[in-house]
Write a protein that holds these residues in place. Structure first.
Motif, short mmCIF file in Angstrom:
data_model
loop_
_atom_site.label_atom_id
_atom_site.label_comp_id
_atom_site.label_asym_id
_atom_site.label_seq_id
_atom_site.Cartn_x
_atom_site.Cartn_y
_atom_site.Cartn_z
N GLY A 126 0.82 -1.21 0.00
CA GLY A 126 0.00 0.00 0.00
C GLY A 126 0.85 1.26 0.00
N VAL A 127 1.89 1.29 0.83
CA VAL A 127 2.76 2.46 0.89
C VAL A 127 3.50 2.62 -0.43
CG1 VAL A 127 4.83 3.39 2.02
CG2 VAL A 127 2.98 2.44 3.39
N SER A 128 3.96 1.52 -1.01
CA SER A 128 4.71 1.62 -2.27
C SER A 128 3.80 2.12 -3.40
CB SER A 128 5.35 0.28 -2.63
OG SER A 128 4.36 -0.70 -2.79
N PHE A 129 2.56 1.66 -3.46
CA PHE A 129 1.65 2.17 -4.50
C PHE A 129 1.32 3.65 -4.29
CE2 PHE A 129 0.44 -2.28 -5.61
CZ PHE A 129 0.66 -2.17 -6.98
N PHE A 130 1.19 4.06 -3.03
CA PHE A 130 0.95 5.47 -2.74
C PHE A 130 2.12 6.32 -3.22
CE2 PHE A 130 1.69 9.06 0.15
CZ PHE A 130 0.56 9.80 -0.13
N SER A 188 2.18 6.49 -7.04
CA SER A 188 1.18 7.40 -7.60
C SER A 188 1.59 8.86 -7.38
CB SER A 188 -0.19 7.13 -7.01
OG SER A 188 -0.23 7.53 -5.66
N HIS A 189 2.23 9.12 -6.26
CA HIS A 189 2.69 10.48 -5.99
C HIS A 189 3.79 10.88 -6.96
CE1 HIS A 189 3.29 14.06 -3.62
NE2 HIS A 189 4.58 13.81 -3.53
N ARG A 235 3.58 13.98 -14.34
CA ARG A 235 2.48 14.11 -15.30
C ARG A 235 2.25 15.59 -15.60
NH1 ARG A 235 -3.38 11.83 -13.95
NH2 ARG A 235 -2.09 10.31 -12.89
N PRO A 236 1.99 15.92 -16.88
CA PRO A 236 1.74 17.34 -17.18
C PRO A 236 0.49 17.82 -16.43
CG PRO A 236 1.32 15.97 -19.11
CD PRO A 236 1.89 15.08 -18.05
N LYS A 237 0.60 19.03 -15.98
CA LYS A 237 -0.50 19.60 -15.19
C LYS A 237 -1.66 19.94 -16.13
CE LYS A 237 1.83 19.82 -11.35
NZ LYS A 237 1.66 18.88 -10.32
#
Length: 94
Positions: free
Chosen positions: A13-17, A20-21, A27-29
């Protein structure tokens, strides 16, 4: 055994969080839809503010900072504002 399973789920769970961060950082805004507030209207003055301004105006006139024409001009504006405030207060009270 259950402790190891829970620890594994926590690590996943921590690694996926974190993943994603990191992806969000690169990722372009996109233009976010922001709810814009309506433009602020000039703040309505309260009776005590206007009375204090009138008192300060009289003090400045008595000290000789303002001449008679400036005093009358500013006093008339403040009296008009006070009349508007009193009129709106009277309409709300009925």
């Amino acid at each position: 055994m259950i402790l190891l399973d829970l620890l594994g789920v926590l690590i996943v769970g921590v690694s996926f969080f974190l993943l994603s961060h990191i992806v969000d950082l690169f990722r372009p805004k996109r233009k976010r839809v922001v709810q814009r507030l309506p433009p602020r209207l000039p703040e309505k003055r309260h009776r005590r503010q206007i009375k204090a301004d009138l008192d300060n105006l009289l003090v400045r006139y008595n000290q000789g900072i303002l001449n008679e024409q400036q005093y009358y001009y500013e006093a008339n504006e403040l009296i008009d504002q006070l009349a508007d405030v009193l009129e709106t207060e009277a309409s709300f009270s009925h």
